[in-house]
Motif scaffolding. Structure first.
Motif, PDB file in Angstrom:
ATOM      1  N   THR A  59       3.192   5.133   9.093  1.00 25.27           N
ATOM      2  CA  THR A  59       3.274   5.867   7.829  1.00 25.27           C
ATOM      3  C   THR A  59       3.180   7.368   8.093  1.00 25.27           C
ATOM      4  O   THR A  59       3.871   8.156   7.452  1.00 25.27           O
ATOM      5  CB  THR A  59       2.165   5.444   6.842  1.00 25.27           C
ATOM      6  OG1 THR A  59       0.903   5.538   7.501  1.00 25.27           O
ATOM      7  CG2 THR A  59       2.355   4.031   6.364  1.00 25.27           C
ATOM      8  N   LEU A  92       6.496   0.589   3.855  1.00 26.82           N
ATOM      9  CA  LEU A  92       5.643   1.706   4.286  1.00 26.82           C
ATOM     10  C   LEU A  92       5.021   2.400   3.080  1.00 26.82           C
ATOM     11  O   LEU A  92       3.875   2.848   3.121  1.00 26.82           O
ATOM     12  CB  LEU A  92       6.436   2.705   5.134  1.00 26.82           C
ATOM     13  CG  LEU A  92       6.793   2.211   6.543  1.00 26.82           C
ATOM     14  CD1 LEU A  92       7.498   3.296   7.340  1.00 26.82           C
ATOM     15  CD2 LEU A  92       5.555   1.732   7.301  1.00 26.82           C
ATOM     16  N   LYS A  93       5.781   2.474   1.991  1.00 31.59           N
ATOM     17  CA  LYS A  93       5.226   3.059   0.775  1.00 31.59           C
ATOM     18  C   LYS A  93       4.069   2.203   0.251  1.00 31.59           C
ATOM     19  O   LYS A  93       3.014   2.714  -0.110  1.00 31.59           O
ATOM     20  CB  LYS A  93       6.338   3.141  -0.272  1.00 31.59           C
ATOM     21  CG  LYS A  93       6.213   4.338  -1.152  1.00 31.59           C
ATOM     22  CD  LYS A  93       7.444   4.541  -1.991  1.00 31.59           C
ATOM     23  CE  LYS A  93       6.999   5.192  -3.281  1.00 31.59           C
ATOM     24  NZ  LYS A  93       8.022   5.180  -4.281  1.00 31.59           N
ATOM     25  N   SER A 127       0.877   2.493   2.318  1.00 35.28           N
ATOM     26  CA  SER A 127       0.206   3.784   2.436  1.00 35.28           C
ATOM     27  C   SER A 127      -0.340   4.259   1.086  1.00 35.28           C
ATOM     28  O   SER A 127      -0.865   5.357   0.974  1.00 35.28           O
ATOM     29  CB  SER A 127       1.154   4.833   3.018  1.00 35.28           C
ATOM     30  OG  SER A 127       2.329   4.886   2.235  1.00 35.28           O
ATOM     31  N   LEU A 139       0.184   0.617  11.511  1.00 38.71           N
ATOM     32  CA  LEU A 139       0.717   1.044  10.204  1.00 38.71           C
ATOM     33  C   LEU A 139       0.355   2.494   9.916  1.00 38.71           C
ATOM     34  O   LEU A 139       1.156   3.252   9.347  1.00 38.71           O
ATOM     35  CB  LEU A 139       0.167   0.150   9.087  1.00 38.71           C
ATOM     36  CG  LEU A 139       0.709  -1.274   9.003  1.00 38.71           C
ATOM     37  CD1 LEU A 139      -0.016  -2.046   7.910  1.00 38.71           C
ATOM     38  CD2 LEU A 139       2.217  -1.273   8.732  1.00 38.71           C
ATOM     39  N   LYS A 140      -0.868   2.883  10.299  1.00 35.55           N
ATOM     40  CA  LYS A 140      -1.275   4.279  10.064  1.00 35.55           C
ATOM     41  C   LYS A 140      -0.334   5.227  10.806  1.00 35.55           C
ATOM     42  O   LYS A 140       0.090   6.242  10.260  1.00 35.55           O
ATOM     43  CB  LYS A 140      -2.714   4.491  10.549  1.00 35.55           C
ATOM     44  CG  LYS A 140      -3.777   3.869   9.651  1.00 35.55           C
ATOM     45  CD  LYS A 140      -5.152   4.048  10.274  1.00 35.55           C
ATOM     46  CE  LYS A 140      -6.255   3.503   9.354  1.00 35.55           C
ATOM     47  NZ  LYS A 140      -7.558   3.445  10.026  1.00 35.55           N
ATOM     48  N   SER A 154       6.589   8.488   9.331  1.00 43.35           N
ATOM     49  CA  SER A 154       7.646   8.537   8.318  1.00 43.35           C
ATOM     50  C   SER A 154       7.390   9.685   7.353  1.00 43.35           C
ATOM     51  O   SER A 154       8.310  10.303   6.831  1.00 43.35           O
ATOM     52  CB  SER A 154       7.787   7.196   7.606  1.00 43.35           C
ATOM     53  OG  SER A 154       6.904   7.104   6.542  1.00 43.35           O
ATOM     54  N   GLN A 214      10.740   5.653  12.155  1.00 47.20           N
ATOM     55  CA  GLN A 214       9.681   4.696  12.531  1.00 47.20           C
ATOM     56  C   GLN A 214       9.428   4.753  14.027  1.00 47.20           C
ATOM     57  O   GLN A 214      10.328   4.743  14.817  1.00 47.20           O
ATOM     58  CB  GLN A 214      10.114   3.290  12.096  1.00 47.20           C
ATOM     59  CG  GLN A 214       8.974   2.376  11.787  1.00 47.20           C
ATOM     60  CD  GLN A 214       8.289   1.853  13.017  1.00 47.20           C
ATOM     61  OE1 GLN A 214       7.204   2.278  13.355  1.00 47.20           O
ATOM     62  NE2 GLN A 214       8.938   0.966  13.705  1.00 47.20           N
TER      63      GLN A 214
END
Ligand code: SF4
Ligand code: SF4
Ligand code: FES
Lengths: 113, 242
Positions: B233, B194-195, B198, B229-230, B236, B242
């Protein structure tokens, strides 16, 4: 010429959103300046309102209302796309945004005539 | 394959050491001819120095993608009939990737971005552990499976205007793969992933034009994956897990 890999509905929706955004960003400062004249210089505002009665200016207003509405509905589609579960009906949504914007701007135009 | 008596006017991009131009060939038109058949005919019958890449010829390996009349296509499964413009074809190397020679591009930047996106399976168990049960009806498994049939062809990468504008953008394929792993219950690399997705070149660059989904030959939808994913992220970041 629009390059071949871009000739699909959602790319047009993208470019419409961007262009309407830029035009609105250019227009809004002018709009607020005109409004401010009501306080600072009513005579000049009255002169402008006579000018705004011209047919050509009315047509320009129609275009602006269309851009404003299409930017708003297009923006709602993008926010829904990013924050709600995915819907495969993106093309329908984009087309509906254009149709709604057209409806709103046309009724505005008819009323202004 | 039967000859039709017609000829295709084919322009093919020739490039060596950074100098490129289109070269014209006349290729006999045949029934059920694919773009890859056309390129192979030129290489075998007209100019053996033409370089291009293919392997499986059945849409499995993802190595044959090129720009055909301006749009990215898997050439082994694209019929001339579908894309020829009045018997004219323009065949060029895949967009957004450096050309090695003629129609062969360097895929390294494309795959480097898969690694940069942490689009690599991180096992949570070893081979000595028992196999965890996977329920195919689980919503997360369904999301993972929907994104999984990628053949790494880079068609989506070539269709993407954001990749063209921002060389750091990870691109639709790497992000699509990252999304399938975000939904993989056996994977143990979610925080790093995720890091990675993003960051500066990550999922938030996507302008949702859906060129990737429009052209993906396997009908995957990287835009859907990227919007997933947007959301992941954003969640989180807000500490909602999640
Ligand atoms: S939807 Fe996003 S990733 Fe896909 S082509 Fe458009 S900008 Fe690129
Ligand atoms: S997502 Fe589709 S277009 Fe992109 S690399 Fe995978 S198979 Fe090819
Ligand atoms: S040659 Fe393998 S996908 Fe086209």
């Amino acid at each position: 010429m629009i390059r071949p890999h871009r000739t699909h509905a959602l790319w047009y929706a993208f470019i419409l959103h961007r262009v309407s955004g830029i035009v609105l960003a250019l227009f809004l400062p002018l709009h607020f300046y005109m409004l401010s004249l009501a306080l600072t210089d009513p005579a000049q505002l009255d002169g402008f309102l006579v000018f705004a009665d011209l047919l050509i200016v009315k047509c320009a207003e129609f275009a602006l209302v269309f851009l404003l509405a299409v930017h708003m509905f297009g923006g709602l589609r993008l926010m829904a796309l990013e924050f709600l579960p995915w819907s495969p009906r993106q093309k329908t949504f984009a087309a509906s945004a254009v149709a709604l914007a057209f409806l709103i701007s046309t009724s505005f135009f008819l009323q202004a005539m | 394959m039967s000859e039709t008596g017609e000829f295709l006017q084919v322009s093919i991009w020739r490039e060596q050491d950074g100098n490129g131009h289109f070269e014209s060939f006349q290729v006999p038109r045949r029934d059920n001819q694919t773009i890859l058949d056309v390129v192979a005919w030129v290489q075998q019958q007209a100019d053996p120095t033409l370089s291009y890449r293919f392997a499986c010829r059945v849409g499995m390996c993802g190595s044959c993608a090129m720009m055909v009349n301006g749009a990215p296509r898997w050439t082994c499964r694209t019929h001339v009939q579908k894309v020829a413009d009045d018997n004219r074809l323009e065949i060029a190397p895949l967009r957004n990737l450096p050309v090695i020679k003629d129609l062969a591009v360097d895929m390294d930047p494309f795959f480097d971005k898969w690694v940069a996106a942490e689009a690599v399976f991180e096992p949570s168990q070893t081979r000595d552990d028992p196999m965890p049960p996977i329920n195919p009806q689980d919503p997360m498994r369904i999301a993972a499976s929907d994104a999984i049939e990628c053949i790494n062809c880079a068609v989506c990468y070539a269709a993407c205007d954001v990749v063209a504008a921002n060389p750091d953008y990870l691109g639709p394929a790497a992000l699509n793969r990252a999304w399938s792993l975000v939904n993989d219950s056996r994977d143990d690399g979610q925080d790093a992933r995720l890091k990675a997705v993003s960051g500066g070149g990550g999922c938030h660059n996507c302008h949702v034009q859906q060129g990737c989904a429009r052209y993906c030959p396997n009908e995957l939808n990287p835009t859907l994956s990227i919007s997933g994913l947007k959301r992941a992220t954003a969640k989180s970041l807000l500490g909602w897990g999640q």
